[in-house]
Motif scaffolding. Structure first.
Motif, PDB file in Angstrom:
ATOM      1  N   UNK A   1       0.830  -1.202   0.000  1.00  0.00           N
ATOM      2  CA  UNK A   1       0.000   0.000   0.000  1.00  0.00           C
ATOM      3  C   UNK A   1       0.868   1.256   0.000  1.00  0.00           C
ATOM      4  N   UNK A   2       1.909   1.249   0.807  1.00  0.00           N
ATOM      5  CA  UNK A   2       2.799   2.412   0.882  1.00  0.00           C
ATOM      6  C   UNK A   2       3.481   2.664  -0.459  1.00  0.00           C
ATOM      7  N   UNK A   3       3.915   1.603  -1.126  1.00  0.00           N
ATOM      8  CA  UNK A   3       4.531   1.753  -2.444  1.00  0.00           C
ATOM      9  C   UNK A   3       3.545   2.382  -3.431  1.00  0.00           C
ATOM     10  N   UNK A   4       2.288   1.943  -3.364  1.00  0.00           N
ATOM     11  CA  UNK A   4       1.273   2.474  -4.274  1.00  0.00           C
ATOM     12  C   UNK A   4       1.024   3.964  -4.014  1.00  0.00           C
ATOM     13  N   UNK A   5       0.942   4.342  -2.752  1.00  0.00           N
ATOM     14  CA  UNK A   5       0.714   5.747  -2.420  1.00  0.00           C
ATOM     15  C   UNK A   5       1.904   6.609  -2.839  1.00  0.00           C
ATOM     16  N   UNK A   6       3.106   6.092  -2.657  1.00  0.00           N
ATOM     17  CA  UNK A   6       4.293   6.824  -3.090  1.00  0.00           C
ATOM     18  C   UNK A   6       4.299   7.000  -4.607  1.00  0.00           C
ATOM     19  N   UNK A   7       3.844   5.983  -5.329  1.00  0.00           N
ATOM     20  CA  UNK A   7       3.786   6.074  -6.788  1.00  0.00           C
ATOM     21  C   UNK A   7       2.825   7.177  -7.220  1.00  0.00           C
ATOM     22  N   UNK A   8       1.749   7.370  -6.454  1.00  0.00           N
ATOM     23  CA  UNK A   8       0.762   8.383  -6.807  1.00  0.00           C
ATOM     24  C   UNK A   8       1.256   9.796  -6.537  1.00  0.00           C
ATOM     25  N   UNK A   9       2.388   9.921  -5.886  1.00  0.00           N
ATOM     26  CA  UNK A   9       3.024  11.238  -5.769  1.00  0.00           C
ATOM     27  C   UNK A   9       3.686  11.649  -7.086  1.00  0.00           C
ATOM     28  N   UNK A  10       3.896  10.661  -7.962  1.00  0.00           N
ATOM     29  CA  UNK A  10       4.626  10.889  -9.203  1.00  0.00           C
ATOM     30  C   UNK A  10       3.766  10.704 -10.457  1.00  0.00           C
ATOM     31  N   UNK A  11       2.676   9.979 -10.323  1.00  0.00           N
ATOM     32  CA  UNK A  11       1.847   9.647 -11.490  1.00  0.00           C
ATOM     33  C   UNK A  11       0.382   9.603 -11.074  1.00  0.00           C
ATOM     34  N   UNK A  12      -0.534   9.831 -12.009  1.00  0.00           N
ATOM     35  CA  UNK A  12      -1.959   9.836 -11.663  1.00  0.00           C
ATOM     36  C   UNK A  12      -2.601   8.453 -11.588  1.00  0.00           C
TER      37      UNK A  12
ATOM     38  N   UNK B   1      -3.455   0.551 -21.601  1.00  0.00           N
ATOM     39  CA  UNK B   1      -3.692   1.180 -22.900  1.00  0.00           C
ATOM     40  C   UNK B   1      -4.812   2.210 -22.856  1.00  0.00           C
ATOM     41  N   UNK B   2      -5.608   2.200 -21.803  1.00  0.00           N
ATOM     42  CA  UNK B   2      -6.691   3.174 -21.658  1.00  0.00           C
ATOM     43  C   UNK B   2      -6.184   4.536 -21.198  1.00  0.00           C
ATOM     44  N   UNK B   3      -4.879   4.628 -20.916  1.00  0.00           N
ATOM     45  CA  UNK B   3      -4.327   5.869 -20.380  1.00  0.00           C
ATOM     46  C   UNK B   3      -3.205   6.430 -21.266  1.00  0.00           C
ATOM     47  N   UNK B   4      -3.425   6.406 -22.556  1.00  0.00           N
ATOM     48  CA  UNK B   4      -2.451   6.965 -23.491  1.00  0.00           C
ATOM     49  C   UNK B   4      -2.225   8.444 -23.171  1.00  0.00           C
ATOM     50  N   UNK B   5      -0.966   8.820 -23.045  1.00  0.00           N
ATOM     51  CA  UNK B   5      -0.640  10.200 -22.731  1.00  0.00           C
ATOM     52  C   UNK B   5      -0.518  10.494 -21.263  1.00  0.00           C
ATOM     53  N   UNK B   6      -0.895   9.531 -20.413  1.00  0.00           N
ATOM     54  CA  UNK B   6      -0.774   9.694 -18.969  1.00  0.00           C
ATOM     55  C   UNK B   6       0.368   8.825 -18.451  1.00  0.00           C
ATOM     56  N   UNK B   7       1.022   9.298 -17.422  1.00  0.00           N
ATOM     57  CA  UNK B   7       2.056   8.474 -16.803  1.00  0.00           C
ATOM     58  C   UNK B   7       1.400   7.420 -15.916  1.00  0.00           C
ATOM     59  N   UNK B   8       1.813   6.185 -16.094  1.00  0.00           N
ATOM     60  CA  UNK B   8       1.296   5.060 -15.317  1.00  0.00           C
ATOM     61  C   UNK B   8       2.462   4.335 -14.668  1.00  0.00           C
TER      62      UNK B   8
END
Length: 214
Positions: free
Chosen positions: A122-133, A176-183
């Protein structure tokens, strides 16, 4: 309007199915029967609930249909309980994430099939959301055990319209549903869908050995 206090805390949404034999873990029914599959689902859900109890924020339980036992469980933990909205899994997840992001700046959504979800993940996921939507927690079978987001505008009901859920293309189709977004994709985990998965979980001490699962 949501308060600053409510949005500052991350939110974890747990998707669960009503506890009805024959409707849960259907891929396990040929090997373990309807009651055996229900027992295994209860055990997996119990592990998910235990992991959710350590989440550093609020938790909501979202059900596919009303279930008095699970509603009471949510109340016991001080969580709100909701019904999933949508025609298919993609719509249900998108609508839940949209709802969650109206209340919190970061929202994670998980199912109840992964026996190895924990606080660190969970912590890794929350940290990732600091960098990507958008963040995914991939599973070995080509699907995913977690999805998270920090941008409400992404979540319209048809976001996952062309995703082939339930197969090995689910993660790739979803990304593939998020073309143009950072994932961001987290380390790969595994969930429990087949007899071999059950045996693996038992050998790791994550599930007890039940009669008929030896």
């Amino acid at each position: 309007m949501a308060s600053t206090e409510s949005t500052s805390q991350p939110l974890l949404i747990v998707f669960a199915r009503a506890l009805q034999a024959g409707r849960v873990k259907t891929r396990l029914i040929p090997d373990f029967g309807e009651e055996g599959a229900l027992t295994l689902y209860r055990l997996l859900l119990t592990r998910t609930i235990a992991a959710a109890c350590g989440f550093p924020g609020r938790v909501q339980l979202w059900l596919d249909q009303a279930d008095t036992e699970l509603q009471a469980l949510a109340q016991h933990h001080g969580w709100s309980c909701h019904l999933q909205q949508g025609e298919d899994l993609g719509e249900k997840m998108a609508q839940a994430l949209n709802s969650g992001l109206a209340q919190a700046d970061q929202v994670l959504l998980v199912g109840s099939d992964c026996a190895v979800l924990d606080q660190e993940y969970f912590e890794q996921a929350l940290q990732a959301l600091d960098k990507a939507p958008v963040v995914f927690g991939p599973s070995e079978d080509g699907g995913y055990v977690l999805i998270g987001s920090s941008r409400q505008a992404l979540w319209h009901p048809q976001r996952f319209r062309d995703v082939r859920f339930g197969g090995e293309q689910a993660l790739a189709d979803s990304i593939a549903c998020f073309v143009g977004e950072r994932v961001v994709c987290l380390p790969i985990l595994w969930d429990v869908d087949t007899r071999d998965d059950v045996i693996r979980a038992q050998s790791c001490g994550l599930l007890p050995v039940l009669q008929g699962t030896e």
